[in-house]
Design an enzyme around this catalytic site. Sequence first.
Site, short mmCIF file in Angstrom:
data_model
loop_
_atom_site.label_atom_id
_atom_site.label_comp_id
_atom_site.label_asym_id
_atom_site.label_seq_id
_atom_site.Cartn_x
_atom_site.Cartn_y
_atom_site.Cartn_z
N CYS A 175 7.30 -78.96 -0.57
CA CYS A 175 6.69 -77.66 -0.89
C CYS A 175 5.29 -77.79 -1.47
O CYS A 175 4.67 -76.79 -1.83
CB CYS A 175 7.61 -76.90 -1.82
SG CYS A 175 9.25 -76.69 -1.11
N HIS A 231 3.74 -72.23 -9.45
CA HIS A 231 4.65 -72.60 -8.36
C HIS A 231 5.94 -71.80 -8.48
O HIS A 231 6.48 -71.34 -7.46
CB HIS A 231 4.95 -74.09 -8.41
CG HIS A 231 5.88 -74.57 -7.34
ND1 HIS A 231 5.51 -74.62 -6.01
CD2 HIS A 231 7.17 -74.98 -7.39
CE1 HIS A 231 6.54 -75.06 -5.29
NE2 HIS A 231 7.56 -75.28 -6.10
N GLU A 255 7.89 -76.00 -15.48
CA GLU A 255 6.49 -75.61 -15.27
C GLU A 255 5.95 -74.87 -16.49
O GLU A 255 4.81 -75.10 -16.90
CB GLU A 255 6.34 -74.76 -14.01
CG GLU A 255 4.88 -74.44 -13.70
CD GLU A 255 4.68 -73.71 -12.38
OE1 GLU A 255 5.67 -73.25 -11.80
OE2 GLU A 255 3.52 -73.59 -11.96
N LYS A 279 5.55 -65.67 -5.49
CA LYS A 279 6.81 -65.85 -4.74
C LYS A 279 7.79 -64.73 -5.02
O LYS A 279 8.74 -64.53 -4.26
CB LYS A 279 7.45 -67.19 -5.11
CG LYS A 279 6.70 -68.42 -4.58
CD LYS A 279 7.48 -69.70 -4.86
CE LYS A 279 6.77 -70.94 -4.33
NZ LYS A 279 5.59 -71.33 -5.14
N HIS A 295 9.65 -68.06 -0.95
CA HIS A 295 9.12 -69.42 -1.04
C HIS A 295 8.85 -69.94 0.38
O HIS A 295 9.79 -70.21 1.13
CB HIS A 295 10.13 -70.30 -1.76
CG HIS A 295 9.65 -71.68 -2.07
ND1 HIS A 295 8.41 -72.16 -1.68
CD2 HIS A 295 10.25 -72.71 -2.74
CE1 HIS A 295 8.28 -73.40 -2.09
NE2 HIS A 295 9.37 -73.76 -2.74
N PHE A 316 10.00 -81.28 -3.62
CA PHE A 316 11.10 -82.25 -3.75
C PHE A 316 10.53 -83.67 -3.67
O PHE A 316 9.58 -83.94 -2.94
CB PHE A 316 12.12 -82.05 -2.63
CG PHE A 316 13.07 -80.90 -2.85
CD1 PHE A 316 13.05 -80.14 -3.99
CD2 PHE A 316 14.04 -80.60 -1.88
CE1 PHE A 316 13.95 -79.09 -4.19
CE2 PHE A 316 14.94 -79.56 -2.07
CZ PHE A 316 14.90 -78.81 -3.22
#
Length: 412
Positions: free
Chosen positions: A163, A303, A314, A335, A340, A397
């Site tokens: 991502c 994010h 985050e 998002k 996403h 990831f």
Amino acid sequence: MKRRVVVTGVGMVSPLGLDVPKSWEALLGGVSGIGPITRFDASDFAARIAGEVRGFDPATFIEKKEIKKMDPFIHYAIAAAQEAVDASGLSIRDDNATRVGVNIGSALGGLTIIEREHAKLHREGPHRVSPFFIPSSIINLASGQVSIRFGAKGPNLAPATACASGAHAIGEAFRLIQTGGADAMLCGGAEAAVTPTGIGGFAAIRALSTRNDEPTRASRPFDKQRDGFVMGEGAAILVLEEREQALARGCVPLAEMVGFGQSADAFHLTHPRDVGDGAARAMQQALADAGIAPAEVGYLNAHATSTPAGDAAEARAIRQVFGDAVSSLAVSSTKSMTGHLLGAAGALEAAITVLALRDGRIPPTINLDEPDVDLDCVPQMARERSLNYAMSNAFGFGGTNVSLVFRRVANG
């Protein structure tokens, strides 16, 4: 001495619209692009909602005979690239083509075609597999097809960093121009993973929201009631150019790109460290690269996907990096409206960050009813604010982290 880099064009295909004006209007209006999955029968899936691109006709952008040779993620990349190039006014000709490159990332590439050809292989045998199977589905063919279409003969790359792919593509394009490897780059991300395998795979690791009865309220970054992310699809492409070249041809840049940071958690396949140290190092590097103090950043596009572990890490990282300056920092997660977009997310959110700087308008975090982080998350409604610098985060990831910093241009 590093060369300066400006953003001269942006293109978007998103769950909120098929171009920048429609997507931007929806973002500022706090409109959700999430709805029931229509692309396939999802009735047996735990997650039955997504941010689908609606009303998209690849024939608007691509010759009919070429459409079947490309997965939808390539269709989206070409459409967004066309809008970005048109907006920039960049002309790619024989005399500059080798100095114009393409860098478009994706997390999963052509799942639609992979699923189709795999089923055909088992149903009809290997002789029925399409000769276009591989070139229509592999990740680097978004960059490849865009370079062919526009005649861009410079560097041709395709990050696959989950991502963070789209953000890595933009960051590496920025470095290429800074250091003289190219004069202009078409860069960003594309994804079309709303397929049975895509939804099934993320559902299997319990990453997706199952708020199926309230799709527009399902994506809830930073909210106590979040239960996972909602998958989206689409593409975003930026045109980056060496500043003096862009100004010489009369272009008015949308923003200047000034900072790029990247790091690894070196911790876990799918979870960030609780303390968010990897994310913090990416942000610190981007600020140092830009040569600015945290207090100079007025907006951060987070994010924040709506997963409890990711959002919390985050938020801790942001507080660590910005310290006392966090009190004047507006943080939103778009998002909440787009879902996403996986490998396209970092590119879409970088483009949104550029537009926020251009217009002095910050899109909100919708569905934020009960915040569980101590940040100004711009809840529910867009906000007007004059901005000089803004940051966009993207994490993936494998523990890969990217932060990008942009600066407002006075006449942009």
